[in-house]
Design a protein around this motif. Sequence first.
Motif, PDB file in Angstrom:
ATOM      1  N   TRP A 110      46.454  47.242  37.925  1.00  0.00           N
ATOM      2  CA  TRP A 110      46.877  47.110  39.331  1.00  0.00           C
ATOM      3  C   TRP A 110      48.315  47.578  39.431  1.00  0.00           C
ATOM      4  O   TRP A 110      49.135  47.246  38.574  1.00  0.00           O
ATOM      5  N   HIS A 117      39.468  41.144  36.772  1.00  0.00           N
ATOM      6  CA  HIS A 117      40.781  41.584  37.261  1.00  0.00           C
ATOM      7  C   HIS A 117      40.942  41.253  38.741  1.00  0.00           C
ATOM      8  O   HIS A 117      42.025  40.886  39.189  1.00  0.00           O
ATOM      9  N   LYS A 118      39.840  41.402  39.491  1.00  0.00           N
ATOM     10  CA  LYS A 118      39.896  41.213  40.946  1.00  0.00           C
ATOM     11  C   LYS A 118      40.455  39.852  41.316  1.00  0.00           C
ATOM     12  O   LYS A 118      41.151  39.701  42.317  1.00  0.00           O
ATOM     13  N   HIS A 134      44.118  39.923  41.996  1.00  0.00           N
ATOM     14  CA  HIS A 134      44.700  40.865  42.960  1.00  0.00           C
ATOM     15  C   HIS A 134      45.550  40.170  44.021  1.00  0.00           C
ATOM     16  O   HIS A 134      46.607  40.657  44.410  1.00  0.00           O
ATOM     17  N   HIS A 171      48.867  39.318  42.605  1.00  0.00           N
ATOM     18  CA  HIS A 171      49.696  40.512  42.420  1.00  0.00           C
ATOM     19  C   HIS A 171      50.309  40.941  43.753  1.00  0.00           C
ATOM     20  O   HIS A 171      51.483  41.296  43.826  1.00  0.00           O
ATOM     21  N   ARG A 172      49.474  40.913  44.791  1.00  0.00           N
ATOM     22  CA  ARG A 172      49.936  41.331  46.114  1.00  0.00           C
ATOM     23  C   ARG A 172      51.057  40.397  46.594  1.00  0.00           C
ATOM     24  O   ARG A 172      52.081  40.847  47.100  1.00  0.00           O
ATOM     25  N   VAL A 206      44.138  50.569  41.686  1.00  0.00           N
ATOM     26  CA  VAL A 206      43.274  49.619  40.980  1.00  0.00           C
ATOM     27  C   VAL A 206      42.459  50.398  39.950  1.00  0.00           C
ATOM     28  O   VAL A 206      41.812  51.393  40.294  1.00  0.00           O
TER      29      VAL A 206
END
Length: 219
Positions: free
Chosen positions: A49, A174-175, A178, A181-182, A197
Amino acid sequence: MSAEKISVLLLLAVIGSHAAPNASECDGLAKRLPTKDLNKIFRNWVLVWGVSDHEAVEAFLPNVSSSHVEFKLLPDNKTFSYIERTIFHHNLSSCTTSFINVTVPSNNETELQTLHAVNIRLEEDGQPVEYNDTGAVDFYESCSDCLLLVYKSSRFRFVLSYKEEGSHRDVEQHKAAHDDHRKFAECLGFPKKKPYVYDGVADFCHKKSAPEANPDNQS
Ligand SMILES: *[C@@H]1O[C@H](CO)[C@@H](O)[C@H](O)[C@H]1NC(C)=O
Ligand SMILES: *[C@@H]1O[C@H](CO)[C@@H](O)[C@H](O)[C@H]1NC(C)=O
Ligand SMILES: *[C@@H]1O[C@H](CO)[C@@H](O)[C@H](O)[C@H]1NC(C)=O
Ligand SMILES: *[C@@H]1O[C@H](CO)[C@@H](O)[C@H](O)[C@H]1NC(C)=O
Ligand SMILES: *[C@@H]1O[C@H](CO)[C@@H](O)[C@H](O)[C@H]1NC(C)=O
Ligand SMILES: *[C@@H]1O[C@H](CO)[C@@H](O)[C@H](O)[C@H]1NC(C)=O
Ligand SMILES: *[C@@H]1O[C@H](CO)[C@@H](O)[C@H](O)[C@H]1NC(C)=O
């Protein structure tokens, strides 16, 4: 229910899940890596990401198919090498490799300070490319097989989240990260942008993404 209503509900759901993180959330998400944990970075990593704060850089992010990073302590224990290999449009001839040397911090304060590149050498398809920008990197705490860093040049910054090579193919797993991370990027003042991604399958410049099949298992 009318289509209009449904789309308004969808819109609200999207806005709701994109609420800006508050200060206490940011404190929890953006913790620098302790200096004593620097050894943790000396592995091979796959970018899963990434996002940039610069328009020009943001434009090429969708063109990246994979980016692999290797951090390795050099024999003098005073320097480590930072090798990044990026491939665009699944095209091996587009491989861009940057070789960076970084000084290992001599003190072991509670948090790792920003580390500065000693030297940056760039190659495209094996040919040297002139590159004179500066580079600096901040490491942040993340999960045990994850690496979270902010790369800063003189003109732009990246938030880059990596998984250790070997656990890089599980895109569903991984999702789950997210959203964090955002928020992390927002806490650092990055504008909201579409991130890069990893698709879980794209090969790297120098090796395949999937380990080679064991020849003993072939019939
Ligand atoms: C920040 O947001 C979190 C999660 O939404 C919430 O639990 C917390 O109470 C908030 N803190 C403040 C100081 O607003
Ligand atoms: C990304 O790739 C597209 C073609 O797919 C191209 O038009 C565009 O210029 C590329 N962007 C950059 C910044 O290289
Ligand atoms: C580097 O560190 C390793 C492990 O701590 C040690 O065995 C080695 O002697 C060190 N090398 C130098 C040049 O200090
Ligand atoms: C692959 O990348 C190289 C170097 O950027 C470029 O010259 C070549 O046209 C690309 N090939 C394809 C099929 O896009
Ligand atoms: C931190 O540095 C001091 C002085 O160099 C050393 O004595 C100590 O063992 C170090 N601690 C860790 C956890 O590396
Ligand atoms: C990094 O340091 C090593 C060992 O001193 C050296 O061989 C290499 O050329 C350096 N790399 C760069 C990009 O300066
Ligand atoms: C780096 O290169 C650019 C363009 O070639 C130039 O404008 C700039 O002054 C250079 N910067 C340094 C620090 O040499």
